[in-house]
Enzyme design. Structure first.
Site, PDB file in Angstrom:
ATOM      1  N   SER A 121       0.907  -1.233   0.108  1.00 34.68           N
ATOM      2  CA  SER A 121       0.007   0.123  -0.001  1.00 34.68           C
ATOM      3  C   SER A 121       0.893   1.271   0.189  1.00 34.68           C
ATOM      4  O   SER A 121       0.372   2.227  -0.226  1.00 34.68           O
ATOM      5  CB  SER A 121      -0.880  -0.007   1.258  1.00 34.68           C
ATOM      6  OG  SER A 121      -1.485  -1.251   1.424  1.00 34.68           O
ATOM      7  N   GLU A 154      -5.096  -0.389  -8.142  1.00 34.09           N
ATOM      8  CA  GLU A 154      -4.098   0.764  -8.693  1.00 34.09           C
ATOM      9  C   GLU A 154      -2.838  -0.248  -9.378  1.00 34.09           C
ATOM     10  O   GLU A 154      -2.422  -1.195  -8.448  1.00 34.09           O
ATOM     11  CB  GLU A 154      -3.504   1.327  -7.674  1.00 34.09           C
ATOM     12  CG  GLU A 154      -4.683   2.418  -7.165  1.00 34.09           C
ATOM     13  CD  GLU A 154      -4.351   3.327  -5.942  1.00 34.09           C
ATOM     14  OE1 GLU A 154      -4.633   4.364  -5.769  1.00 34.09           O
ATOM     15  OE2 GLU A 154      -3.652   2.624  -4.882  1.00 34.09           O
ATOM     16  N   ASN A 192      -4.563   5.538  -1.047  1.00 34.88           N
ATOM     17  CA  ASN A 192      -4.113   5.826   0.401  1.00 34.88           C
ATOM     18  C   ASN A 192      -3.531   7.254   0.792  1.00 34.88           C
ATOM     19  O   ASN A 192      -3.576   7.649   1.977  1.00 34.88           O
ATOM     20  CB  ASN A 192      -3.096   4.504   0.604  1.00 34.88           C
ATOM     21  CG  ASN A 192      -3.759   3.275   0.794  1.00 34.88           C
ATOM     22  OD1 ASN A 192      -4.899   3.125   0.690  1.00 34.88           O
ATOM     23  ND2 ASN A 192      -3.177   2.165   0.789  1.00 34.88           N
TER      24      ASN A 192
HETATM   25  N1  LIG Z   1      -5.339  -4.268   5.133  1.00 37.09           N
HETATM   26  C1  LIG Z   1      -5.708  -3.616   3.856  1.00 37.09           C
HETATM   27  O1  LIG Z   1      -6.824  -2.805   3.896  1.00 37.09           O
HETATM   28  C2  LIG Z   1      -4.756  -3.647   2.673  1.00 37.09           C
HETATM   29  C3  LIG Z   1      -5.421  -3.066   1.592  1.00 37.09           C
HETATM   30  C4  LIG Z   1      -4.707  -3.030   0.249  1.00 37.09           C
HETATM   31  C5  LIG Z   1      -3.402  -3.434   0.353  1.00 37.09           C
HETATM   32  N2  LIG Z   1      -2.762  -3.991   1.895  1.00 37.09           N
HETATM   33  C6  LIG Z   1      -1.435  -4.326   1.722  1.00 37.09           C
HETATM   34  O2  LIG Z   1      -1.377  -5.806   1.734  1.00 37.09           O
HETATM   35  C7  LIG Z   1      -0.308  -6.435   2.269  1.00 37.09           C
HETATM   36  C8  LIG Z   1      -0.934  -7.309   3.262  1.00 37.09           C
HETATM   37  O3  LIG Z   1      -1.705  -6.618   4.267  1.00 37.09           O
HETATM   38  P1  LIG Z   1      -2.798  -7.360   5.144  1.00 37.09           P
HETATM   39  O4  LIG Z   1      -3.478  -6.300   5.421  1.00 37.09           O
HETATM   40  O5  LIG Z   1      -3.317  -8.472   4.402  1.00 37.09           O
HETATM   41  O6  LIG Z   1      -1.745  -8.084   6.246  1.00 37.09           O
HETATM   42  P2  LIG Z   1      -2.090  -9.414   7.168  1.00 37.09           P
HETATM   43  O7  LIG Z   1      -1.145  -9.097   8.419  1.00 37.09           O
HETATM   44  O8  LIG Z   1      -3.607  -9.461   7.326  1.00 37.09           O
HETATM   45  O9  LIG Z   1      -1.675 -10.513   6.413  1.00 37.09           O
HETATM   46  C9  LIG Z   1      -0.279 -10.937   6.135  1.00 37.09           C
HETATM   47  C10 LIG Z   1      -0.276 -12.406   5.827  1.00 37.09           C
HETATM   48  O10 LIG Z   1       1.227 -12.733   5.434  1.00 37.09           O
HETATM   49  C11 LIG Z   1       1.533 -13.915   5.987  1.00 37.09           C
HETATM   50  N3  LIG Z   1       2.986 -13.989   5.797  1.00 37.09           N
HETATM   51  C12 LIG Z   1       3.745 -13.375   6.776  1.00 37.09           C
HETATM   52  N4  LIG Z   1       5.023 -13.765   6.197  1.00 37.09           N
HETATM   53  C13 LIG Z   1       4.961 -14.715   5.251  1.00 37.09           C
HETATM   54  C14 LIG Z   1       5.910 -15.252   4.617  1.00 37.09           C
HETATM   55  N5  LIG Z   1       7.417 -15.358   4.579  1.00 37.09           N
HETATM   56  N6  LIG Z   1       5.342 -16.193   3.395  1.00 37.09           N
HETATM   57  C15 LIG Z   1       4.156 -16.103   3.229  1.00 37.09           C
HETATM   58  N7  LIG Z   1       3.412 -15.705   3.933  1.00 37.09           N
HETATM   59  C16 LIG Z   1       3.478 -14.693   4.875  1.00 37.09           C
HETATM   60  C17 LIG Z   1       0.969 -13.885   7.607  1.00 37.09           C
HETATM   61  O11 LIG Z   1       1.031 -15.062   7.902  1.00 37.09           O
HETATM   62  C18 LIG Z   1      -0.536 -13.310   7.179  1.00 37.09           C
HETATM   63  O12 LIG Z   1      -1.392 -14.233   7.134  1.00 37.09           O
HETATM   64  C19 LIG Z   1       0.316  -5.327   2.798  1.00 37.09           C
HETATM   65  O13 LIG Z   1       1.384  -4.962   1.977  1.00 37.09           O
HETATM   66  C20 LIG Z   1      -0.578  -4.360   2.878  1.00 37.09           C
HETATM   67  O14 LIG Z   1       0.038  -3.079   2.845  1.00 37.09           O
HETATM   68  C21 LIG Z   1      -3.479  -3.728   2.684  1.00 37.09           C
END
Ligand SMILES: NC(=O)c1ccc[n+]([C@@H]2O[C@H](COP(=O)([O-])OP(=O)(O)OC[C@H]3O[C@@H](n4cnc5c(N)ncnc54)[C@H](O)[C@@H]3O)[C@@H](O)[C@H]2O)c1
Length: 596
Positions: A121, A154, A192
């Site tokens: 993000s 995006e 964002n």
């Molecule tokens: N939360 C949101 O609203 C949102 C929206 C758009 C983009 N994002 C982006 O998406 C990405 C993920 O965010 P999220 O909110 O889903 O996080 P989250 O914490 O909910 O999920 C992350 C997942 O990654 C897994 N993980 C960690 N290390 C790993 C590895 N080495 N190999 C495989 N899996 C691994 C974890 O176990 C977890 O299930 C981030 O870059 C975030 O900025 C988030």
């Protein structure tokens, strides 16, 4: 010919990853879904099945389609399973070093032609790409939460991403039924960059007890038509993720203080209050991962009656003024059964207001929302007057005269002399300090702000503004009145912009700054906020409706009061106002409204 994607990989099945898997599998693409451990993999599987089961229950997905969807997903622990996919989307936590490590590993594991994408993000896609030997095949594909629902993607190209890869990914987004905007690699991209300053500001309002969580969220939902309030959205995003995004944006985006994470966020993350995913954040949820909010110790207790809460009884209401707001407010009170005394500056003005109220009530009759008898009764409850003396026995006065402090102060001084003891005196000001008005009387404890939104008969929100001298009884009375009007009264402190304008206008101003910096177009920025965040209008559409002059004046007030450098009005906004481009009302603002 665009590249065919038959199999994709998703790394990390958290809040975003699980939803991204669903998007691909729903569109007939095989997915290798990868997690770091068997336990995390199981959590991801449960999220996916939970979401698809809900879609079936709601009749949005046939059972057979759900089974086909799930059969396309191959759950695996470890990146080695990704050796033959055409594209990988990484969705692990928002840490640069972690993402770089994963990309270096993906580069080793994946076939040479595979595209490697990140769902980051806020981190630099460029910095992530250089961890691989194929930075020209690295791209940002930023989905929005919840990924299966939000239409926007995006697409983030770096200076080295090949044009072919960009085109392939754009075609893929289309196949997924998404709308993409392609942009350069800048902190927060479009959505964002405009969203997180607002979210952080909302958290600071909550932290400083400026308003309750329920009131902050209700204000933005009901005042701006947003699909959810900022604190509920923080819970949906995840506080740990939100913290990392803010922190990165602060460091990458020019150290704008508005992106410095409010201390409360870090404290909540440390305490494990991550939002929906952990079952508790700003709100408490039925269980971890559930969207259902359950009452907790902060939930306001609804009591039997407002009078039991200490509200004063209000039966007769005076409304002073004859403009748009006064007219709407007279209608609202009369319709709700109050006896109304309308005071204008003369019989001619009263006649005009009477006509407007009648026309508006007639529309209700035509639409079948109001019976003729109720219309007549409402009109019959209004007494028309041109002298303040007729307010001697009212229980509440609502002032809605011109937005000039000297005029309002003089009026309140007169009301103080005329009105009976125990009256509640309310001002509808949207920008002046309520305390200034209150101090024009000898009874500041009885003075409160009642900030109605335009059009008053339709908008469901009223901001109840309490000054440092307003008594609890006055506030309770004002809230109870809002409820009898069928509206939600949210209580806040006496600061510039109250809740809604203080949170809304800096965001609009930021959008203007983004346009001014040529980062994107007005159309794409509007799309991004509508399709990525579910806003009913994009910022430029809204600015043109509100009026650029009005927006500039509000933004100036906020800047002057809070001295926040990031609130300085965008020069482009000032120039447009100077040029007479005021929005719809002048035929031209950010868009030309004279051509259809
Ligand atoms: N939360 C949101 O609203 C949102 C929206 C758009 C983009 N994002 C982006 O998406 C990405 C993920 O965010 P999220 O909110 O889903 O996080 P989250 O914490 O909910 O999920 C992350 C997942 O990654 C897994 N993980 C960690 N290390 C790993 C590895 N080495 N190999 C495989 N899996 C691994 C974890 O176990 C977890 O299930 C981030 O870059 C975030 O900025 C988030």
């Amino acid at each position: 010919m665009a590249r065919e994607f038959t199999s994709v990989g998703v790394v990390g099945l958290g809040t975003m990853g699980a939803g991204i898997v669903e998007v691909f599998a729903r569109n007939g693409i095989d997915v290798v879904a990868v997690e770091i451990s068997a336990a995390a993999l199981e959590r991801g599987r449960v999220t996916l099945t939970g979401s698809t089961d809900r879609a079936v229950a709601k009749g949005k997905l046939a059972e057979a389609d759900r089974d086909a969807l799930l059969s396309r997903v191959n759950f695996q622990v470890g990146l080695d399973a990704l050796h033959s996919v055409d594209l990988v989307i990484e969705a692990v936590p928002e840490h640069l070093d972690l993402k770089q490590r994963i990309f270096a590993e993906l580069d080793r594991v994946c076939k040479p032609e595979a595209i490697l994408a990140t769902n980051t993000s806020s981190l630099s896609v460029t910095e992530i790409s250089v961890a691989t030997t194929r930075p020209n095949q690295v791209i940002g594909i930023h989905f929005f939460n919840p990924a299966p629902v939000m239409k926007l993607v995006e697409v983030v190209r770096t200076v080295v991403t090949s044009a072919e890869v960009v085109a392939d990914v754009e075609a893929l987004c289309e196949r997924l039924g998404k709308v993409d905007v392609t942009i350069n690699d800048r902190a927060g991209f479009i959505a964002n960059a405009l969203l997180f300053g607002y979210l952080n500001h909302a958290v600071s309002m909550f932290e400083s007890r400026y308003a309750t969580r329920e009131d902050i969220d209700a204000a933005m939902k009901l005042g701006c038509g947003l699909p959810m309030g900022p604190l509920a959205l923080m819970d949906l995003i995840g506080l740990d993720t939100a913290y990392e995004i803010l922190d990165t944006m602060y460091r990458r985006g020019g150290r704008d203080r508005r992106h410095a994470p409010v201390p409360l966020i870090k404290q909540m993350v440390t305490a494990g209050l991550l939002g929906r995913k952990s079952g508790r954040g700003f709100y408490t949820y039925e269980r971890a991962g559930s969207p259902v909010v359950v009452p907790d110790e902060q939930t306001p207790v609804a009591s039997e009656s407002a009078l039991a809460d200490g509200a004063r009884g209000i039966a007769k209401v005076g409304v002073v003024g004859s403009g748009t707001m006064a007219t709407g407010i007279i209608e609202v009170f009369a319709k709700a059964g109050y006896e109304v005394v309308s005071v204008t500056r003369g019989a001619e003005k009263s006649a005009k207001v009477f006509e407007s109220v009648k026309t508006s009530l007639n529309k209700g009759v035509v639409r079948g929302k109001l019976s003729e008898a109720d219309r007549d009764a409402a009109l019959g409850r209004i007494n028309w007057s041109a002298t303040l003396e007729h307010l001697a026995d009212v229980d509440l006065v609502v002032e809605a005269v011109v937005e000039e402090l000297s005029v309002k102060k003089a009026l309140f001084a007169s009301l103080d002399e005329i009105c009976k003891p125990g009256v509640v005196l309310a001002t509808t000001t949207s920008s002046l300090p309520v305390i200034d008005v209150a101090m024009a009387t000898q009874r500041p404890a009885d003075v409160v702000g009642l900030h109605f939104f335009n059009p008053a008969p339709i908008m469901p929100l009223i901001e109840v503004v309490q000054t440092i001298r307003t008594s609890a009884e006055t506030t309770t009375t004002a809230k109870a009145v809002c409820a009898t009007l069928g509206k939600t009264g949210v209580v806040c402190g006496d600061r510039s912009g109250f809740i809604v304008n203080a949170l809304l206008f800096p965001y609009l101003n930021d959008a203007v700054k983004m346009l001014e910096a040529s980062y994107s177009t007005a159309d794409d920025i509007d799309y991004a906020m509508k399709l990525g965040c579910g806003y009913p209008m994009g910022p430029f559409e809204l600015l043109d409706v509100v009026g650029l002059d009005v927006s500039l004046a509000i933004q100036r007030e906020l800047y002057l009061e809070l001295r926040e450098p990031g609130f300085a009005p965008a020069p482009l906004l000032e120039h447009l106002v100077t040029a007479g481009y005021l929005g719809r009302k002048s035929g031209r603002g950010f868009r030309d409204h004279t051509r259809r």
